[in-house]
Design a protein around this motif. Structure first.
Motif, mmCIF file in Angstrom:
data_model
loop_
_atom_site.group_PDB
_atom_site.id
_atom_site.type_symbol
_atom_site.label_atom_id
_atom_site.label_comp_id
_atom_site.label_asym_id
_atom_site.label_seq_id
_atom_site.Cartn_x
_atom_site.Cartn_y
_atom_site.Cartn_z
ATOM 1 N N TRP A 1 0.862 -0.998 -0.065
ATOM 2 C CA TRP A 1 -0.026 -0.027 -0.202
ATOM 3 C C TRP A 1 0.797 1.152 0.035
ATOM 4 O O TRP A 1 0.584 2.302 -0.781
ATOM 5 N N ALA B 1 1.987 1.891 -3.576
ATOM 6 C CA ALA B 1 1.085 2.123 -4.359
ATOM 7 C C ALA B 1 1.378 3.500 -4.837
ATOM 8 O O ALA B 1 0.781 3.858 -6.093
ATOM 9 N N ALA B 2 1.665 4.627 -4.125
ATOM 10 C CA ALA B 2 1.751 5.801 -4.637
ATOM 11 C C ALA B 2 2.829 5.939 -5.477
ATOM 12 O O ALA B 2 2.416 6.698 -6.591
ATOM 13 N N ALA C 1 1.367 4.634 -8.572
ATOM 14 C CA ALA C 1 0.385 5.553 -9.430
ATOM 15 C C ALA C 1 1.107 6.256 -10.319
ATOM 16 O O ALA C 1 0.479 6.848 -11.505
ATOM 17 N N SER D 1 -7.687 6.646 -6.798
ATOM 18 C CA SER D 1 -7.016 8.000 -6.439
ATOM 19 C C SER D 1 -5.513 7.424 -6.413
ATOM 20 O O SER D 1 -4.386 8.332 -6.572
ATOM 21 N N ARG D 2 -4.973 6.332 -6.336
ATOM 22 C CA ARG D 2 -3.725 5.777 -6.232
ATOM 23 C C ARG D 2 -3.480 4.895 -7.315
ATOM 24 O O ARG D 2 -2.243 5.062 -7.732
ATOM 25 N N TRP D 3 -4.400 4.452 -8.151
ATOM 26 C CA TRP D 3 -4.126 3.686 -9.408
ATOM 27 C C TRP D 3 -5.158 4.194 -10.366
ATOM 28 O O TRP D 3 -6.315 3.606 -10.229
#
Length: 680
Positions: free
Chosen positions: A215, A218-219, A222, A503-505
């Motif tokens: 998690w 994940a930023a 993205a 929002s992240r992906w």
């Protein structure tokens, strides 16, 4: 287990139980798996990571509870007749067992949905007396009775014995109760379920868990991945009544599909069944129904929707039967009549008891015929007045069976909002467009496109949520009771997943749109004419809604991982290795909550089964394949053990191939294997 489901289909459940599920080697296999798993947990020193250790231990506790139930639990049935004391039951081995107390059936009753003959619940009122009291009867029971109630989803427990409603005698003077004596096994199993829930929550909050690492990463991932048309009525349209009078007629109430509902519900179903759409030749669904009621000869000459394939003969026969029922008025149970203190809704063709007043019998027999005469003469003002008086009569005589005006309006609105197909087409087309754009543009995609995708997803989510909520309000229960409704739930979960992960992906947004659209298409293919029906008594449990909703969330997340796997394979083939690697991390991040939701859904379903009919697990094909799906996807979470899964390409292929288990679980079982889960 997969082979056993095929054996069950070919040779029957009894053969599958004796050859596989109930065999000694199957139990030994589970025991060996548990022992080896515990040894491997200790070897890997999982006890140092408390949430992970508790998570795996919970499955061992659940297996221990299952073993206690299997070897030491007692199950059977007790047959009660009104007023006759009984102190014994028949066990699974067909041997008579003694109860430590005496049961007497005082009353059995079937409770119906108001104004219909649809069973709402089966209730047995019993008295329990104990041995050894001062006053002894022929059965050794004393004078200290306990009054109890046994119904569907309402278990009676006493001295470690649990009694469930199973069946009843045809004369309704006796009932069959399922008996379970398993205090230790149930306690251990429930402790395992509780431990599973606590450990899953702890796992997601554990900063050292693999999911939290994914998690946080994940930023970075993205950054790398950056309708209805109007038709004029044709001159050769069959004869019917004006639209205004049809709308007035649709406000009348009737007993249809074991519910009291507005005629507009029957109109929508008839139009969809006969012509595949709401309306015909520019006429509304209400005008179509009115045409069949008042001018059947004109409509008999019109072509109806024809079915082809294996079920064609049966479906075409059903359509012909509907035409005959409409023409004769048999379907139109418009008149509330009091019979033996109960209010029933009758059609002009129904038999009415002699105690029904003569003038009321004449009204039931002739009322619809008088409306038909007015329609034939074109006296629309008189027609509207008679419809208005009939509605007043329904409200007055219908009493407690009449639904509230708000619910009637809500159902009428729902009947006119049959827009699932346009929504599904819009979701799939918009999802594909956004997906192609994000893949082609990749790092150079414009931020406003992602904003548009988010807005589209949010608006369609709100629209679908409104439709589902409206359907649930009309039905009077959570709309999760059949295949059509569960697929709508999956569509909602997919859209919600797109909003949460979008929002992240960014690819989560088109994935959510595509999955939701496909789920709605499947819902309509599986049930081209979805009907709102009362819940079967066994389904009237809040645990059912929780069970289905959590499983649908799991399926939606697994679908996300599958689409991510397909995208990752294409990225790898195009030389975008880093994007493929990032997608693999996101796939894995999706699998953690998916597998955990699937596990929770399975075991909540087991609790529901235990509370409803006294068993956790019956090796039904749907149950078995759900367990297989959970185990197959659990492999992907153990990259530390199965090192080949660390390869992004291998993980992508695995996510795509493993989705076959989901397809078999949801569709293959329904259409090929069968079983108890026909509602799903």
């Amino acid at each position: 287990m997969a082979a056993a489901t095929v054996v069950e289909k070919i040779a029957g459940p009894a053969t599958a139980v004796s050859a596989v599920y109930g065999s000694w080697w199957f139990a030994v296999g589970w025991a060996l798996l548990a022992v080896l798993s515990l040894a491997y947990m200790l070897r890997r020193k999982l006890q140092r990571r408390v949430p992970t250790f508790l998570l795996h231990s919970s499955f061992l506790v659940i297996l221990l509870g299952a073993a206690i139930t299997h070897f030491w639990g007692e199950q059977g049935t007790v047959h009660l007749r009104r007023g006759i004391p009984t102190a014994e039951y028949v066990g699974q081995d067909r041997l008579v067992q003694q109860l430590p107390f005496v049961l007497t059936l005082d009353q059995f009753s079937i409770q119906y949905y108001p104004g219909t003959d649809a069973p709402m619940d089966y209730v047995s009122l019993i008295t329990v007396r104990h041995h050894g009291d001062s006053e002894i009867d022929a059965f050794g029971a004393g004078p200290s009775p306990i009054e109890a109630r046994v119904a569907m989803n309402d278990v009676f427990s006493h001295q470690g014995y649990r009694f469930y409603m199973a069946s009843y005698d045809s004369d309704q003077r006796g009932s069959l109760l399922r008996v379970s004596h398993d205090p230790w096994g149930m306690g251990v199993s429930y402790a395992g379920y509780a431990l599973l829930l606590v450990s899953i929550i702890a796992f997601f909050f554990d900063p050292r868990s693999h999911f939290r690492q994914l998690w946080r990463g994940a930023a970075m991932c993205a950054l790398l991945l950056g309708l209805a048309s109007c038709h004029k009525a044709e001159n050769n349209a069959p004869r019917t009544i004006p639209q205004q009078q049809a709308a007035e007629l649709s406000g009348l109430l009737m007993d249809y599909n074991q519910r009291i509902c507005p005629i507009s519900t029957l109109a929508a179903d008839v139009s969809l069944k006969l012509y595949g759409k709401l309306g015909y030749h520019g006429l509304t669904a209400e005008q179509v129904l009115a045409g069949w009621i008042f001018f059947p000869d004109s409509w008999m000459r019109e072509p109806v929707k024809q079915s082809y394939g294996a079920r064609a003969e049966m479906e075409n026969a059903e359509l012909a039967n509907i035409q005959q029922l409409l023409a004769s008025g048999t379907l139109l149970r418009l008149h509330p009549v009091e019979v033996d203190g109960e209010i029933l809704w009758a059609s002009p063709m129904d038999y009415l008891p002699q105690d029904v007043p003569a003038e009321e019998q004449i009204f039931v027999r002739k009322g619809l015929g008088y409306l038909s005469e007015l329609a034939t003469r074109g006296q629309w003002s008189d027609f509207s007045q008679v419809v208005s008086k009939l509605k007043e009569y329904q409200i007055t005589k219908g009493d407690y069976t009449v639904p509230s005006p708000t619910r009637v309006k809500a159902e009428t609105l729902y009947n006119h909002l049959h827009i699932y197909l346009p929504i599904a087409i819009f979701l799939i087309c918009s999802g594909l467009l956004f997906y192609i754009y994000f893949i082609v543009a990749m790092d150079s995609s414009r931020p406003w496109v992602a904003t548009v995708a988010f807005v589209v997803t949010a608006l369609t989510f709100c629209l679908l949520l409104f439709l589902v909520s409206l359907r649930g309000y009309v039905a009077g229960h959570w709309p999760l009771s059949n295949g059509f409704e569960t697929m709508l739930c999956m569509a909602l979960c997919a859209l919600a997943g797109g909003l949460i992960f979008g929002s992240r992906w960014r690819l989560a947004l088109p994935f959510g749109l595509i999955i939701a659209g496909l789920a709605m298409i499947v819902a309509m293919l599986g049930d081209k004419n979805p009907q709102i029906t009362p819940l079967m008594p066994v389904l009237a449990s809040p645990l059912l809604s929780i069970h289905v909703a959590i499983v649908m969330v799991a399926y939606a997340l697994l679908a996300f991982a599958m689409l991510g796997g397909i995208t990752g394979i294409f990225c790898h083939a195009a030389g975008r290795v880093e994007q493929s690697r990032s997608l693999a991390r996101i796939d894995l991040m999706m699998l953690y909550p998916a597998v955990f939701c699937l596990a929770l859904g399975i075991f909540i379903g087991a609790i529901w089964a235990n509370e409803s009919w006294g068993r956790y697990w019956g090796w039904d094909p749907k149950e078995t394949w759900a367990l297989i799906t959970m185990l197959v996807y659990a492999f992907a979470l153990h990259g530390g053990t199965y090192r080949w899964l660390r390869s992004p390409m291998h993980l992508h292929i695995y996510c795509v191939a493993a989705f076959l288990c989901v397809i078999i679980t949801y569709f293959g079982v329904n259409f090929l294997l069968g079983g108890l889960h026909s509602y799903a």
